[in-house]
Scaffold this active site. Structure first.
Site, PDB file in Angstrom:
ATOM      1  N   ASN A 229      -6.216   1.586  -3.922  1.00 29.27           N
ATOM      2  CA  ASN A 229      -5.245   2.476  -3.293  1.00 29.27           C
ATOM      3  C   ASN A 229      -3.890   2.450  -4.000  1.00 29.27           C
ATOM      4  O   ASN A 229      -3.456   3.448  -4.537  1.00 29.27           O
ATOM      5  CB  ASN A 229      -5.051   2.113  -1.824  1.00 29.27           C
TER       6      ASN A 229
ATOM      7  N   ASP B 250     -12.147   2.007   6.204  1.00 31.12           N
ATOM      8  CA  ASP B 250     -11.682   2.030   4.828  1.00 31.12           C
ATOM      9  C   ASP B 250     -11.161   0.671   4.368  1.00 31.12           C
ATOM     10  O   ASP B 250     -11.267   0.332   3.187  1.00 31.12           O
ATOM     11  CB  ASP B 250     -10.580   3.084   4.662  1.00 31.12           C
TER      12      ASP B 250
ATOM     13  N   THR C 285      -3.782   9.424  -0.380  1.00 25.54           N
ATOM     14  CA  THR C 285      -3.911   9.754   1.041  1.00 25.54           C
ATOM     15  C   THR C 285      -3.609   8.546   1.931  1.00 25.54           C
ATOM     16  O   THR C 285      -3.840   8.603   3.139  1.00 25.54           O
ATOM     17  CB  THR C 285      -5.332  10.268   1.353  1.00 25.54           C
ATOM     18  N   ALA C 286      -3.085   7.476   1.345  1.00 22.89           N
ATOM     19  CA  ALA C 286      -2.756   6.272   2.113  1.00 22.89           C
ATOM     20  C   ALA C 286      -1.231   6.162   2.261  1.00 22.89           C
ATOM     21  O   ALA C 286      -0.584   7.109   2.707  1.00 22.89           O
ATOM     22  CB  ALA C 286      -3.365   5.049   1.434  1.00 22.89           C
TER      23      ALA C 286
ATOM     24  N   SER D  91       1.226   6.280   0.174  1.00 18.79           N
ATOM     25  CA  SER D  91       1.988   7.281  -0.562  1.00 18.79           C
ATOM     26  C   SER D  91       2.137   8.572   0.227  1.00 18.79           C
ATOM     27  O   SER D  91       3.201   9.215   0.207  1.00 18.79           O
ATOM     28  CB  SER D  91       1.321   7.562  -1.918  1.00 18.79           C
ATOM     29  N   LEU D  92       1.102   8.964   0.939  1.00 20.05           N
ATOM     30  CA  LEU D  92       1.163  10.189   1.739  1.00 20.05           C
ATOM     31  C   LEU D  92       2.209  10.067   2.838  1.00 20.05           C
ATOM     32  O   LEU D  92       2.960  11.014   3.106  1.00 20.05           O
ATOM     33  CB  LEU D  92      -0.213  10.488   2.335  1.00 20.05           C
ATOM     34  N   SER D  93       2.279   8.902   3.484  1.00 20.94           N
ATOM     35  CA  SER D  93       3.267   8.710   4.556  1.00 20.94           C
ATOM     36  C   SER D  93       4.689   8.700   4.018  1.00 20.94           C
ATOM     37  O   SER D  93       5.643   8.907   4.772  1.00 20.94           O
ATOM     38  CB  SER D  93       2.975   7.405   5.314  1.00 20.94           C
TER      39      SER D  93
ATOM     40  N   GLN E  47      -2.461  -5.928   0.943  1.00 21.79           N
ATOM     41  CA  GLN E  47      -2.536  -7.387   0.977  1.00 21.79           C
ATOM     42  C   GLN E  47      -1.403  -7.971   0.143  1.00 21.79           C
ATOM     43  O   GLN E  47      -1.262  -7.662  -1.035  1.00 21.79           O
ATOM     44  CB  GLN E  47      -3.887  -7.867   0.432  1.00 21.79           C
TER      45      GLN E  47
ATOM     46  N   ARG F 143      17.542  -3.799   5.098  1.00 16.36           N
ATOM     47  CA  ARG F 143      18.124  -4.077   3.786  1.00 16.36           C
ATOM     48  C   ARG F 143      17.268  -3.409   2.710  1.00 16.36           C
ATOM     49  O   ARG F 143      16.047  -3.590   2.667  1.00 16.36           O
ATOM     50  CB  ARG F 143      18.177  -5.592   3.515  1.00 16.36           C
TER      51      ARG F 143
END
Length: 278
Positions: free
Chosen positions: A136, A66, A177-178, A180-182, A235, A147
């Site tokens: 994404n 991906d 599903t990237a 944001s999901l975590s 990035q 901090r």
């Protein structure tokens, strides 16, 4: 005859080898192959010496996972080209074609027996100018371990709230599903047009994601006394000093992915999460 940009995962020998094979296959059939400097060095330009950044592309082929597709998709949007992903990683959300099916997929694409799936992007702008479009997510996040940062958020010109958090994610449905999901954000089918705003480890009782319309404008201002970092699709894009802002909204142009009916988003989710048939 089409002009095809080729992107490969530079850390995988199988991706580089397949890139050489695909480039030769395309050239043998009269297509022009466009390579940037990195891919030209990896693959060996040979007769495929067309400079990718100077070419008017019809198709961009990504060989890898991906991450490679994300890189290729940004170039495809700039060139108003389609994207075809060949998956050499684990089961991913973006690269549809498996390694043993690449030739059939390319043949189907050039014969017109494929479909196009559009994926929304988000566009971001700072005082310094426009940032690259994100397939994404755009992330505003802390720079120092241990901090937090304070971020003030306005939506469509009205002040919403401030977050003391590790960061803030504004994701597309594809990006849901990237990262944001975590961060406990919701999963949104990629066919939708929406933005998902998710705080990362916020120090507040309100830790919910917000689903916003594609034309909403999210303005994030760095408050407090600590600068923030900005990244797009993983990035790094620079820093936001205290008092500086970034504006994020739905991008005007989608990424266009070539599909062949072989994969279904919900079945990918099922496989990724090991869901049973019970």
């Amino acid at each position: 005859m089409s002009t095809v940009g080729l992107f490969v995962h530079g850390g995988r020998e199988d991706a580089i080898a397949l890139g050489r094979t695909v480039a030769a296959w395309l050239s043998e059939r009269g297509h022009l192959v466009a390579l940037d400097a990195v891919e030209a060095e990896l693959i060996g330009a040979g007769g495929h010496a067309l400079a990718e950044d100077q070419a008017e592309l019809d198709l961009v082929v990504a060989i890898g996972g991906d991450g490679t597709v994300l890189r290729a998709a940004r170039r495809a949007v700039d060139a108003d080209a389609d994207v075809l992903g060949i998956n050499l990683g684990e089961l991913g959300y973006l690269a549809e074609v498996e390694p043993d099916a690449w030739e059939a997929a390319l043949g189907a694409y050039f014969s017109g027996t494929h479909q196009i799936e559009e994926r929304m992007l988000v566009a971001a702008r700072t005082a310094s100018g426009d940032l690259p479009a994100a397939l994404n997510e755009v992330v505003i996040e802390k720079q120092a371990l241990g901090r937090t940062i304070r971020l003030g958020v306005s939506i469509d010109g009205g002040y919403f709230t401030s977050y003391v958090a590790d960061g803030l994610i504004v994701a597309t449905p594809t990006g849901s599903t990237a990262y944001s999901l975590s961060a406990r954000g919701p999963i949104v089918a990629p066919s939708h047009r929406a933005m998902v705003m998710t705080p990362v480890s916020p120090h507040t009782l309100f830790d919910r994601s917000l689903i916003l319309g594609p034309s909403s404008v999210v303005e994030v201002t760095v408050l407090g006394d600590r600068d923030a970092a900005v990244s797009i699709d993983g990035q790094e894009q620079g820093r936001l000093a205290v008092g500086e802002s970034i504006s994020i909204t739905g991008g005007p142009d989608p990424a266009r992915f070539a599909t062949f009916g072989g994969r279904n988003f919900h079945q990918i989710l099922k496989a990724k999460f090991g869901l049973s048939d019970r």
